[in-house]
Scaffold this motif. Sequence first.
Motif, PDB file in Angstrom:
ATOM      1  N   THR A  24       0.736  -1.116   0.057  1.00 26.89           N
ATOM      2  CA  THR A  24       0.110  -0.097  -0.027  1.00 26.89           C
ATOM      3  C   THR A  24       0.731   1.056  -0.128  1.00 26.89           C
ATOM      4  N   GLY A  25       2.032   1.236   0.807  1.00 25.14           N
ATOM      5  CA  GLY A  25       3.016   2.298   0.774  1.00 25.14           C
ATOM      6  C   GLY A  25       4.272   1.473   0.609  1.00 25.14           C
ATOM      7  N   GLY A  26       5.429   2.090   0.642  1.00 29.17           N
ATOM      8  CA  GLY A  26       6.658   1.459   0.030  1.00 29.17           C
ATOM      9  C   GLY A  26       7.754   1.921   0.700  1.00 29.17           C
ATOM     10  N   GLN A  27       8.677   1.251   0.683  1.00 30.16           N
ATOM     11  CA  GLN A  27      10.203   1.634   1.284  1.00 30.16           C
ATOM     12  C   GLN A  27      11.214   0.964   0.257  1.00 30.16           C
TER      13      GLN A  27
ATOM     14  N   GLY B  62       6.642  -7.269  -2.452  1.00 27.81           N
ATOM     15  CA  GLY B  62       5.348  -6.697  -2.149  1.00 27.81           C
ATOM     16  C   GLY B  62       4.297  -7.090  -3.362  1.00 27.81           C
ATOM     17  N   ASN B  63       3.279  -7.304  -3.214  1.00 32.32           N
ATOM     18  CA  ASN B  63       2.292  -7.811  -4.270  1.00 32.32           C
ATOM     19  C   ASN B  63       2.052  -6.661  -5.231  1.00 32.32           C
ATOM     20  N   GLY B  64       2.249  -5.172  -4.749  1.00 28.96           N
ATOM     21  CA  GLY B  64       2.102  -4.278  -5.776  1.00 28.96           C
ATOM     22  C   GLY B  64       3.075  -4.137  -6.849  1.00 28.96           C
ATOM     23  N   LEU B  65       4.036  -5.024  -6.472  1.00 26.37           N
ATOM     24  CA  LEU B  65       5.361  -4.930  -7.770  1.00 26.37           C
ATOM     25  C   LEU B  65       5.085  -6.396  -8.111  1.00 26.37           C
ATOM     26  N   ARG B  66       4.921  -7.393  -7.561  1.00 24.87           N
ATOM     27  CA  ARG B  66       4.898  -8.648  -8.125  1.00 24.87           C
ATOM     28  C   ARG B  66       3.647  -8.863  -9.150  1.00 24.87           C
ATOM     29  N   LYS B  67       2.627  -8.211  -9.019  1.00 22.40           N
ATOM     30  CA  LYS B  67       1.390  -8.321  -9.996  1.00 22.40           C
ATOM     31  C   LYS B  67       1.670  -7.105 -10.981  1.00 22.40           C
ATOM     32  N   ASN B  68       2.411  -6.324 -11.167  1.00 24.67           N
ATOM     33  CA  ASN B  68       2.611  -5.267 -11.959  1.00 24.67           C
ATOM     34  C   ASN B  68       3.723  -5.214 -12.863  1.00 24.67           C
ATOM     35  N   LEU B  69       3.980  -5.909 -13.993  1.00 21.51           N
ATOM     36  CA  LEU B  69       4.872  -6.086 -14.893  1.00 21.51           C
ATOM     37  C   LEU B  69       5.343  -4.746 -15.345  1.00 21.51           C
TER      38      LEU B  69
END
Length: 230
Positions: free
Chosen positions: A37-40, A182-189
């Motif tokens: 949701t956020g990131g680091q 993180g899923n925000g990266l895994r699911k967005n090629l």
Amino acid sequence: MGSYQGIPVTVALGDNQASFLGSVGMQEQVWQLNVGTGGQLSVLSHEHFETEGIEARPFLHGAWILTGAILCAGRAYACLEKFFRSCAEALGVEECSCYAMMAELAGKAAADADGFRVTTLFQGTRTYPELRGHIEGISENNFLPENLTLGVIQGIAREYYELYQVIHEGTGLEARVINGSGNGLRKNLFLQKAISDMFKAPLILTDLQEEGASGAALSAALYLHESAGR
């Protein structure tokens, strides 16, 4: 510190440090980039360095984890999906997820989104929470949904890269490898590609689903091993 029902209890480790240890370990110039949701964005350093927006967090063996946080990483992409969904509802289309359509749109956009640039500070930053996002470079020809989609993706990647530049300029640490989680990266090629292109470094997705838990267990094991050695 003692034991509980025969199980050794060791000192605690911060969640960021545990996640870093679980996915990167003690590797140098390998950056951990998390998109939830956020990131680091974090990197191991043997020198203490702090500046606006960057924290130095204690790590193992006297080292530090230099970390910059992003308040609206995967949430920025979710906000775009919500926008497209509301547009569809306004046109009488039944409510449904728009993520698959957004991936198709991103694939249609030019590499630079035809100059369509999005800043994704939808919730500001930790230092300046009053900041907000904006769009630049809109023209009659490039004001298209595909450019908006890719613009948001590149805007998210740019936030991480700007944190990297601050740490790099202050320490000289380079990005030889990006360890993504993180899923925000895994699911967005397309976000994966944008980050790899911007950092000019290979992006490797960690195999672990629970980096923090793995790192906490590894930290305890290392502590016990070193204690036994003494």
